[in-house]
Motif scaffolding. Sequence first.
Motif, mmCIF file in Angstrom:
data_model
loop_
_atom_site.group_PDB
_atom_site.id
_atom_site.type_symbol
_atom_site.label_atom_id
_atom_site.label_comp_id
_atom_site.label_asym_id
_atom_site.label_seq_id
_atom_site.Cartn_x
_atom_site.Cartn_y
_atom_site.Cartn_z
ATOM 1 N N THR A 24 1.296 13.803 -11.407
ATOM 2 C CA THR A 24 0.224 13.104 -10.669
ATOM 3 C C THR A 24 0.513 11.601 -10.628
ATOM 4 O O THR A 24 -0.210 10.804 -11.234
ATOM 5 N N GLY A 26 0.169 9.259 -8.386
ATOM 6 C CA GLY A 26 -0.850 8.371 -7.822
ATOM 7 C C GLY A 26 -1.968 8.073 -8.798
ATOM 8 O O GLY A 26 -2.335 6.919 -9.016
ATOM 9 N N GLY A 27 -2.501 9.117 -9.421
ATOM 10 C CA GLY A 27 -3.583 8.937 -10.394
ATOM 11 C C GLY A 27 -3.124 8.209 -11.637
ATOM 12 O O GLY A 27 -3.817 7.326 -12.151
ATOM 13 N N SER A 28 -1.952 8.565 -12.115
ATOM 14 C CA SER A 28 -1.425 7.891 -13.307
ATOM 15 C C SER A 28 -1.124 6.433 -13.015
ATOM 16 O O SER A 28 -1.359 5.566 -13.855
ATOM 17 N N GLY A 29 -0.609 6.173 -11.839
ATOM 18 C CA GLY A 29 -0.343 4.791 -11.456
ATOM 19 C C GLY A 29 -1.612 3.961 -11.435
ATOM 20 O O GLY A 29 -1.627 2.832 -11.920
ATOM 21 N N ARG A 30 -2.691 4.530 -10.872
ATOM 22 C CA ARG A 30 -3.970 3.809 -10.850
ATOM 23 C C ARG A 30 -4.451 3.506 -12.265
ATOM 24 O O ARG A 30 -4.991 2.433 -12.531
ATOM 25 N N ASP A 31 -4.243 4.456 -13.189
ATOM 26 C CA ASP A 31 -4.627 4.226 -14.582
ATOM 27 C C ASP A 31 -3.868 3.044 -15.180
ATOM 28 O O ASP A 31 -4.345 2.409 -16.118
ATOM 29 N N GLY A 33 -2.913 0.441 -13.310
ATOM 30 C CA GLY A 33 -3.102 -0.704 -12.433
ATOM 31 C C GLY A 33 -2.101 -0.772 -11.295
ATOM 32 O O GLY A 33 -1.888 -1.835 -10.715
ATOM 33 N N LEU A 34 -1.482 0.357 -10.953
ATOM 34 C CA LEU A 34 -0.477 0.395 -9.893
ATOM 35 C C LEU A 34 -0.996 1.180 -8.702
ATOM 36 O O LEU A 34 -1.693 2.180 -8.863
ATOM 37 N N LYS A 35 -0.616 0.750 -7.519
ATOM 38 C CA LYS A 35 -0.986 1.474 -6.308
ATOM 39 C C LYS A 35 0.292 1.865 -5.584
ATOM 40 O O LYS A 35 1.101 1.003 -5.222
ATOM 41 N N ASP A 37 2.524 2.851 -2.576
ATOM 42 C CA ASP A 37 2.521 2.610 -1.139
ATOM 43 C C ASP A 37 3.323 3.716 -0.452
ATOM 44 O O ASP A 37 4.527 3.590 -0.266
#
Length: 127
Positions: A24, A26-31, A33-35, A37
């Motif tokens: 996952t 995308g979700g882990s990146g958001r955790d 602070g990463l988005k 692209d």
Amino acid sequence: MILRAIIILLALFDMIVGAAFFFTPGGSGRDFGLKADGAAGLSTLRADLTAFFVVSALCMAWGAWRRRADALLAPLALFAIAFTGRLANLVVAGTYERWWEPMAVEMFHIAVLGLAVRTWRWGPHSV
């Protein structure tokens, strides 16, 4: 024995984080602070952050299992460089919400791995 157990637990933690980035991103990146692209961003999260955490975990598990200091050098270097990057970011960009949490995790890795490197033998035939 306690040091080995702590390193194995850290390795398990890092393996879970690495697996989360693989499955996952995308979700882990958001955790973190990463988005991401698009596909390229997801690919980078999936590849690079999975590699960081999984390779660290495997080296730590192997080093703890065999009590081998040399196996701990790669994860020690990875977490030391990550901590240094965060410290530089504090100086350049300032703080952000919960900035200290990843630094505390990295510093704990550095302290535990550093202790093991100073305590355990080097290589398969060292004394």
